[in-house]
Design a protein around this motif. Structure first.
Motif, short mmCIF file in Angstrom:
data_model
loop_
_atom_site.label_atom_id
_atom_site.label_comp_id
_atom_site.label_asym_id
_atom_site.label_seq_id
_atom_site.Cartn_x
_atom_site.Cartn_y
_atom_site.Cartn_z
N GLU A 5 0.83 -1.20 0.00
CA GLU A 5 0.00 0.00 0.00
C GLU A 5 0.87 1.26 0.00
O GLU A 5 1.88 1.33 0.69
CB GLU A 5 -0.91 0.00 1.23
N GLY A 6 0.47 2.22 -0.81
CA GLY A 6 1.19 3.48 -0.88
C GLY A 6 2.37 3.49 -1.83
O GLY A 6 3.00 4.52 -2.04
N LEU A 7 2.69 2.32 -2.41
CA LEU A 7 3.81 2.26 -3.35
C LEU A 7 3.30 2.48 -4.77
O LEU A 7 2.20 2.07 -5.11
CB LEU A 7 4.50 0.91 -3.26
N LYS A 8 4.13 3.13 -5.58
CA LYS A 8 3.81 3.29 -6.99
C LYS A 8 4.71 2.34 -7.77
O LYS A 8 5.91 2.24 -7.49
CB LYS A 8 4.04 4.73 -7.45
N ASN A 20 11.05 5.89 -12.30
CA ASN A 20 9.79 6.58 -12.01
C ASN A 20 9.35 7.46 -13.18
O ASN A 20 8.30 8.09 -13.12
CB ASN A 20 9.85 7.36 -10.70
N GLU A 24 3.38 4.15 -15.41
CA GLU A 24 2.94 3.67 -14.10
C GLU A 24 1.94 2.53 -14.28
O GLU A 24 1.05 2.62 -15.12
CB GLU A 24 2.30 4.80 -13.30
N THR A 26 -1.20 0.72 -13.41
CA THR A 26 -2.45 1.05 -12.72
C THR A 26 -3.51 -0.04 -12.86
O THR A 26 -4.48 -0.05 -12.11
CB THR A 26 -3.04 2.38 -13.26
N TYR A 42 8.21 2.27 -6.08
CA TYR A 42 8.76 3.46 -5.44
C TYR A 42 7.93 3.84 -4.24
O TYR A 42 6.69 3.81 -4.28
CB TYR A 42 8.76 4.65 -6.42
N ASN A 43 8.62 4.22 -3.17
CA ASN A 43 8.02 4.83 -2.00
C ASN A 43 8.69 6.20 -1.89
O ASN A 43 9.79 6.31 -1.36
CB ASN A 43 8.26 3.98 -0.76
N GLY A 44 8.04 7.19 -2.47
CA GLY A 44 8.69 8.50 -2.58
C GLY A 44 9.84 8.38 -3.56
O GLY A 44 9.65 7.98 -4.71
#
Length: 170
Positions: A5-8, A20, A24, A26, A42-44
């Motif tokens: 969760e929260g990762l792209k 990045n 992406e 989706t 990626y996390n940030g």
């Protein structure tokens, strides 16, 4: 493709490592040819390692068709360019025990179809026995006059349910 969760997640289909700046991820997507998918999470600004998975397009054929294809190979042990998938019955077992997760056996389109295509050290999930219904995935070749799938992968399948016979009243 899944990530916490929260990762792209970003991916590529051209063999390059994703960043990045790549597309992406989706939603699921379809690949129609043999394709290597590379993904990164990626996390940030913190990135995971790149994960790589190759999906191989396979052509479905019967044992009889596979035999004909294999026997047309020009020289012994030269694999076909295409990858094939075959659903078949094990009709004869050459090796009763596994050697490094591999086994040799013969298959046919029917339980009593004889020795149509030889599995030459295909990767199996367990020791196979005569009558098992399997799916073989790999390249075809021949050795002398033996049509073979060499070093393919095998999955055990549930036996197909025969079509019910139809009775008509006139």
């Amino acid at each position: 493709i899944a990530a916490g969760e929260g990762l792209k997640v970003y991916y590529t289909l051209d063999g390059t490592d994703p960043t990045n700046a790549s597309p992406e991820y989706t939603a699921p997507f379809e690949v129609k040819e043999t394709t290597t998918v590379k993904a990164i999470a990626y996390n940030g600004e913190n990135a995971s390692e790149v994960t790589t998975q190759t999906f191989t397009k396979a052509t479905q054929v019967t044992c009889a068709e596979a035999k004909e294809i294999a026997l047309k190979v020009s020289d012994n042990n030269v694999p076909t360019e295409l990858t094939y998938v075959i659903n078949a019955y094990v009709t004869s077992v050459i090796d009763q025990t596994l050697s490094s997760g591999q086994q040799r056996f013969w298959v046919a389109d029917t339980k009593d179809g004889g020795q149509v295509l030889q599995s030459y050290y295909c990767n199996v999930p367990q020791v196979l026995k005569v009558g098992d219904y399997i799916q073989m995935f790999g390249k075809l070749t021949k050795f002398n006059t033996n049509p073979q799938m060499k070093n393919g992968d095998v999955t055990i399948l549930p036996e197909p349910t025969p079509e019910p016979e139809h009775t008509y009243t006139v």
